[in-house]
Design an enzyme around this catalytic site. Structure first.
Site, PDB file in Angstrom:
ATOM      1  N   GLN A  71       4.108  11.663   9.260  1.00 35.47           N
ATOM      2  CA  GLN A  71       3.228  12.448   8.393  1.00 35.47           C
ATOM      3  C   GLN A  71       1.972  11.687   8.016  1.00 35.47           C
ATOM      4  O   GLN A  71       0.955  12.285   7.672  1.00 35.47           O
ATOM      5  CB  GLN A  71       4.038  12.865   7.148  1.00 35.47           C
ATOM      6  CG  GLN A  71       3.247  13.445   6.007  1.00 35.47           C
ATOM      7  CD  GLN A  71       3.207  12.482   4.811  1.00 35.47           C
ATOM      8  OE1 GLN A  71       3.611  11.316   4.913  1.00 35.47           O
ATOM      9  NE2 GLN A  71       2.713  12.982   3.686  1.00 35.47           N
ATOM     10  N   ASP A 129       4.404  -2.451   1.164  1.00 32.12           N
ATOM     11  CA  ASP A 129       4.748  -1.485   0.127  1.00 32.12           C
ATOM     12  C   ASP A 129       5.611  -2.049  -0.997  1.00 32.12           C
ATOM     13  O   ASP A 129       6.256  -1.289  -1.715  1.00 32.12           O
ATOM     14  CB  ASP A 129       5.457  -0.279   0.755  1.00 32.12           C
ATOM     15  CG  ASP A 129       6.760  -0.651   1.456  1.00 32.12           C
ATOM     16  OD1 ASP A 129       7.116  -1.845   1.452  1.00 32.12           O
ATOM     17  OD2 ASP A 129       7.417   0.259   1.996  1.00 32.12           O
ATOM     18  N   CYS A 172      -7.209 -14.430  -7.155  1.00 30.22           N
ATOM     19  CA  CYS A 172      -6.299 -14.072  -6.069  1.00 30.22           C
ATOM     20  C   CYS A 172      -5.520 -12.828  -6.491  1.00 30.22           C
ATOM     21  O   CYS A 172      -5.633 -12.361  -7.630  1.00 30.22           O
ATOM     22  CB  CYS A 172      -5.359 -15.219  -5.722  1.00 30.22           C
ATOM     23  SG  CYS A 172      -4.062 -15.552  -6.945  1.00 30.22           S
ATOM     24  N   CYS A 189       7.254   5.427  -1.617  1.00 35.05           N
ATOM     25  CA  CYS A 189       6.705   6.755  -1.375  1.00 35.05           C
ATOM     26  C   CYS A 189       7.816   7.757  -1.089  1.00 35.05           C
ATOM     27  O   CYS A 189       7.624   8.961  -1.264  1.00 35.05           O
ATOM     28  CB  CYS A 189       5.681   6.716  -0.246  1.00 35.05           C
ATOM     29  SG  CYS A 189       6.345   6.261   1.362  1.00 35.05           S
TER      30      CYS A 189
END
Length: 257
Positions: A71, A129, A172, A189
């Protein structure tokens, strides 16, 4: 270094831009970018890095392609489902531009191996992620003296920022998020959902910012924008920019290390 007629034709739309020009395109051809994470951000970013003619790419991802990835992870197709993302991404690059030099790693990136994976790069683009991986990558970049372009996305919002924590007076990524996220405990997600095109916007914007970093001091488009956090809002839509201050007590780039 010189371009063949075929390569000149391929990158003609860059070369005719005064802000990039021949010198800029040569610099891109000699650049080495490590892309950490080949998902919703890494996939479109990789497409435009390759399209820009980045001469050497290192691809790092230990995951396999899942049907739910299609997707938003635009380099993969049905035939890639069940196969390693790094291998599938290398195949896409070979079909797109066989002149590019590509190396891959399908090992999970950790504090122990991160520095070795990023040390030879001119720039690291991190689209992973979870915070633990992002912090491991950031710390490795600071230690290796490599700039970091960090990108994240969720639902309808994304963030892109360039960090140079190895330089004096520059923040940083750890300065930005702190030490509380070293554990792999962030939302995903799969739980929160994500607009596919939002991942594409963040990934392509990250690719553009990567070109800016790589052309710093080479052409007028070069502007690394260290410590500027660009927040992309897909609901409005719109974008705003914040400045990230260096943390003098940061354990990665400050006196707390």
């Amino acid at each position: 270094m010189s371009f063949s007629t075929e390569r000149l034709d391929r990158f003609a739309r860059h070369i005719v831009l005064p802000e990039i020009g021949g010198a800029g395109q040569f610099a891109l051809a000699e650049a080495h970018v490590a892309v950490i994470g080949l998902g919703g951000i890494g996939s479109p970013a990789l497409q435009y890095l390759a399209g820009a003619g980045i001469g050497q790419l290192t691809l790092v991802d230990d995951d396999d392609v899942d049907a739910s990835n299609l997707q938003r992870q635009t380099i993969f197709t049905n035939r890639d489902v069940g196969h390693g993302k790094a291998v599938a991404a290398r195949r896409w690059l070979a079909n797109f531009d066989e002149a590019l030099k590509v190396t891959i790693s399908d090992t999970r990136i950790t504090e122990d191996n991160a520095r070795a994976l990023v040390a030879d790069a001119d720039l690291v683009l991190d689209g992973t992620d979870n915070f633990a991986t992002r912090l491991a990558v950031s710390d490795a970049c600071v230690a290796a003296g490599v700039p970091l372009l960090s990108a994240a996305v969720g639902r309808f919002q994304g963030q892109v920022a360039a960090f140079a924590g190895h330089l004096d007076d520059q923040a940083c990524y750890r300065c930005f998020v702190g030490d509380a996220f070293d554990a792999e405990d962030c939302d995903t997600c799969a739980e929160d959902g994500m607009l596919g095109a939002m991942a594409g916007w963040v990934g392509t914007f990250a690719a553009m910012q990567a070109v800016r970093v790589l052309l710093d001091g080479v052409s007028t488009f070069g502007d690394p924008q260290w410590g500027k956090l660009h927040i992309l809002d897909g609901m409005k839509p719109g974008m705003r920019t914040l400045n990230i201050a260096e943390d003098p007590e940061c354990k990665a780039c400050g006196s707390g290390g």
